[in-house]
Scaffold this motif. Sequence first.
Motif, PDB file in Angstrom:
ATOM      1  N   LEU A   1      -3.906   8.006   7.884  1.00  0.00           N
ATOM      2  CA  LEU A   1      -3.889   6.551   8.053  1.00  0.00           C
ATOM      3  C   LEU A   1      -5.111   6.068   8.817  1.00  0.00           C
ATOM      4  O   LEU A   1      -5.707   5.040   8.482  1.00  0.00           O
ATOM      5  N   SER A   2      -5.497   6.812   9.848  1.00  0.00           N
ATOM      6  CA  SER A   2      -6.619   6.393  10.699  1.00  0.00           C
ATOM      7  C   SER A   2      -7.976   6.769  10.122  1.00  0.00           C
ATOM      8  O   SER A   2      -9.000   6.254  10.573  1.00  0.00           O
ATOM      9  N   GLY A   3      -7.989   7.689   9.153  1.00  0.00           N
ATOM     10  CA  GLY A   3      -9.251   8.156   8.594  1.00  0.00           C
ATOM     11  C   GLY A   3      -9.811   9.364   9.303  1.00  0.00           C
ATOM     12  O   GLY A   3     -10.902   9.837   8.978  1.00  0.00           O
ATOM     13  N   GLU A   4      -9.070   9.903  10.271  1.00  0.00           N
ATOM     14  CA  GLU A   4      -9.518  11.119  10.954  1.00  0.00           C
ATOM     15  C   GLU A   4      -9.592  12.289   9.987  1.00  0.00           C
ATOM     16  O   GLU A   4     -10.447  13.164  10.100  1.00  0.00           O
ATOM     17  N   THR A   5      -8.650  12.334   9.044  1.00  0.00           N
ATOM     18  CA  THR A   5      -8.726  13.266   7.926  1.00  0.00           C
ATOM     19  C   THR A   5      -8.642  12.464   6.637  1.00  0.00           C
ATOM     20  O   THR A   5      -8.199  11.309   6.622  1.00  0.00           O
ATOM     21  N   ALA A   6      -9.053  13.089   5.549  1.00  0.00           N
ATOM     22  CA  ALA A   6      -9.082  12.381   4.269  1.00  0.00           C
ATOM     23  C   ALA A   6      -7.858  12.643   3.414  1.00  0.00           C
ATOM     24  O   ALA A   6      -7.539  11.833   2.536  1.00  0.00           O
ATOM     25  N   LEU A   7      -7.142  13.747   3.688  1.00  0.00           N
ATOM     26  CA  LEU A   7      -6.165  14.225   2.713  1.00  0.00           C
ATOM     27  C   LEU A   7      -5.021  14.925   3.426  1.00  0.00           C
ATOM     28  O   LEU A   7      -5.225  15.579   4.452  1.00  0.00           O
ATOM     29  N   PHE A   8      -3.804  14.804   2.879  1.00  0.00           N
ATOM     30  CA  PHE A   8      -2.659  15.533   3.418  1.00  0.00           C
ATOM     31  C   PHE A   8      -1.641  15.739   2.305  1.00  0.00           C
ATOM     32  O   PHE A   8      -1.281  14.804   1.595  1.00  0.00           O
ATOM     33  N   PHE A   9      -1.182  16.967   2.146  1.00  0.00           N
ATOM     34  CA  PHE A   9      -0.053  17.268   1.271  1.00  0.00           C
ATOM     35  C   PHE A   9       1.195  16.970   2.095  1.00  0.00           C
ATOM     36  O   PHE A   9       1.746  17.834   2.765  1.00  0.00           O
ATOM     37  N   ASP A  10       1.657  15.745   2.031  1.00  0.00           N
ATOM     38  CA  ASP A  10       2.638  15.198   2.962  1.00  0.00           C
ATOM     39  C   ASP A  10       4.056  15.318   2.400  1.00  0.00           C
ATOM     40  O   ASP A  10       4.257  15.683   1.244  1.00  0.00           O
ATOM     41  N   SER A  11       5.023  14.985   3.236  1.00  0.00           N
ATOM     42  CA  SER A  11       6.398  14.886   2.754  1.00  0.00           C
ATOM     43  C   SER A  11       6.512  13.670   1.838  1.00  0.00           C
ATOM     44  O   SER A  11       5.709  12.733   1.927  1.00  0.00           O
ATOM     45  N   PRO A  12       7.511  13.636   0.965  1.00  0.00           N
ATOM     46  CA  PRO A  12       7.644  12.483   0.069  1.00  0.00           C
ATOM     47  C   PRO A  12       7.931  11.185   0.802  1.00  0.00           C
ATOM     48  O   PRO A  12       7.755  10.102   0.246  1.00  0.00           O
ATOM     49  N   ALA A  13       8.347  11.278   2.068  1.00  0.00           N
ATOM     50  CA  ALA A  13       8.624  10.062   2.825  1.00  0.00           C
ATOM     51  C   ALA A  13       7.388   9.198   3.036  1.00  0.00           C
ATOM     52  O   ALA A  13       7.492   8.001   3.320  1.00  0.00           O
ATOM     53  N   SER A  14       6.205   9.776   2.866  1.00  0.00           N
ATOM     54  CA  SER A  14       4.979   8.989   3.032  1.00  0.00           C
ATOM     55  C   SER A  14       4.779   7.984   1.901  1.00  0.00           C
ATOM     56  O   SER A  14       3.822   7.202   1.930  1.00  0.00           O
ATOM     57  N   ILE A  15       5.685   7.972   0.912  1.00  0.00           N
ATOM     58  CA  ILE A  15       5.601   6.953  -0.133  1.00  0.00           C
ATOM     59  C   ILE A  15       5.672   5.559   0.487  1.00  0.00           C
ATOM     60  O   ILE A  15       5.146   4.587  -0.081  1.00  0.00           O
ATOM     61  N   THR A  16       6.303   5.423   1.663  1.00  0.00           N
ATOM     62  CA  THR A  16       6.351   4.118   2.330  1.00  0.00           C
ATOM     63  C   THR A  16       4.952   3.636   2.681  1.00  0.00           C
ATOM     64  O   THR A  16       4.655   2.443   2.587  1.00  0.00           O
TER      65      THR A  16
ATOM     66  N   VAL B   1       2.237   4.563   1.022  1.00  0.00           N
ATOM     67  CA  VAL B   1       1.583   4.274  -0.258  1.00  0.00           C
ATOM     68  C   VAL B   1       1.934   2.864  -0.705  1.00  0.00           C
ATOM     69  O   VAL B   1       1.062   2.079  -1.104  1.00  0.00           O
ATOM     70  N   ARG B   2       3.199   2.527  -0.612  1.00  0.00           N
ATOM     71  CA  ARG B   2       3.641   1.216  -1.084  1.00  0.00           C
ATOM     72  C   ARG B   2       3.118   0.082  -0.215  1.00  0.00           C
ATOM     73  O   ARG B   2       2.980  -1.047  -0.690  1.00  0.00           O
ATOM     74  N   SER B   3       2.810   0.370   1.042  1.00  0.00           N
ATOM     75  CA  SER B   3       2.240  -0.656   1.916  1.00  0.00           C
ATOM     76  C   SER B   3       0.733  -0.793   1.734  1.00  0.00           C
ATOM     77  O   SER B   3       0.126  -1.732   2.247  1.00  0.00           O
ATOM     78  N   GLY B   4       0.122   0.150   1.005  1.00  0.00           N
ATOM     79  CA  GLY B   4      -1.319   0.132   0.799  1.00  0.00           C
ATOM     80  C   GLY B   4      -2.105   0.824   1.881  1.00  0.00           C
ATOM     81  O   GLY B   4      -3.337   0.821   1.866  1.00  0.00           O
ATOM     82  N   ALA B   5      -1.401   1.470   2.838  1.00  0.00           N
ATOM     83  CA  ALA B   5      -2.098   2.124   3.947  1.00  0.00           C
ATOM     84  C   ALA B   5      -2.785   3.414   3.522  1.00  0.00           C
ATOM     85  O   ALA B   5      -3.769   3.837   4.137  1.00  0.00           O
ATOM     86  N   VAL B   6      -2.262   4.072   2.481  1.00  0.00           N
ATOM     87  CA  VAL B   6      -2.887   5.272   1.915  1.00  0.00           C
ATOM     88  C   VAL B   6      -2.767   5.175   0.398  1.00  0.00           C
ATOM     89  O   VAL B   6      -2.037   4.329  -0.129  1.00  0.00           O
ATOM     90  N   LYS B   7      -3.466   6.041  -0.281  1.00  0.00           N
ATOM     91  CA  LYS B   7      -3.326   6.103  -1.737  1.00  0.00           C
ATOM     92  C   LYS B   7      -2.704   7.436  -2.126  1.00  0.00           C
ATOM     93  O   LYS B   7      -2.935   8.468  -1.480  1.00  0.00           O
ATOM     94  N   ALA B   8      -1.875   7.407  -3.153  1.00  0.00           N
ATOM     95  CA  ALA B   8      -1.210   8.605  -3.658  1.00  0.00           C
ATOM     96  C   ALA B   8      -2.030   9.214  -4.773  1.00  0.00           C
ATOM     97  O   ALA B   8      -2.362   8.534  -5.747  1.00  0.00           O
TER      98      ALA B   8
END
Length: 326
Positions: free
Chosen positions: A199-214, A216-223
């Motif tokens: 979210l902060s841009g400290e890293t570019a990528l994460f194989f995250d839990s599916p809960a991070s879809i929230t 994605v839907r807010s536009g804070a990250v891209k899936a």
Amino acid sequence: MSMQRRTVLGAALALPALACPAVTRAQGNFPDRPLRVIVPFGAGGPTDVVGRLLTDPVQAAIGQPMVIENRAGAGGNIGTREVARAAPDGHTLVLNAASPLVINQWLYRDMGYDPLTAFAPVSMLTTGPLLVIANPRAPFSTMGELVEYAKRNPGVVNYATAGNGTVPHLATEMFLRAAGIELTNVTYRATPQATQSVLSGETALFFDSPASITHVRSGAVKALAVTTPRRFAPFPEVPTVKESGGPEIAVEAWYGLLAPAGTPADRVARLHDAFATAIKRPEVAQRLAALGFEPVGNRPEEFAVTIRAEAARWGDVIRAANVRIE
């Protein structure tokens, strides 16, 4: 990372008290005091989320409080070991992710318990894919673009993990080996901190839990993709890794409930009935789907088979990738 941060998942945990149907199987007076459910990871992570979503309906089913306790550390080994050594009376349980049960045995010299003999499996509660998320400013929007960028810029892309040897870490290693690329691992203490780094841009990528879809839907990250062979019903718009231009991989994140070995079978059955009923209630299933989880609630013997099969599978992956805990 020493700071503790709760994600927006916390806002999703407020379920009203649910009236569950009484479990009809005769079980005496069990439980006759509160259930102590240890989550061997930090608050706000996916394992914790599943546990707290179940608290109200399980309490209604068993007639006793269900108390979640977070006991994080050593990749989940500390809290898991505590339950392995608890009295086998069904009142102390562990709600666990895969790592302490099927992965850590290949990474740690001595965990203080044998995951294949120290527990009485109760039920796999939920499953789901990993969701590959990226910072919106990352110079790639598909897995194929990531592979091309990484080949031109080896080691430049930072990816987050929530601890070495976790399912997200090993899934990333599988992907990197299959794609033939090099990224730089940045390790955090827990999933919320790893998510926050994207979210902060400290890293570019994460194989995250599916809960991070929230996010994605807010536009804070891209899936970028899901790690299952097929698209995932709760968010079918997200392609698979292969559909997104990457190599084919298949990884699911699951969460399950276990009691100490030696817990009487009738008490395991009582716990299974309560939790399996709760996880499949429409109100709970709907909330889980919004967070990217699918309810399972399978039988203890089925969960035991899965644990053994997954342990063998991840042992092969770890040996092939030469992953070690430093």
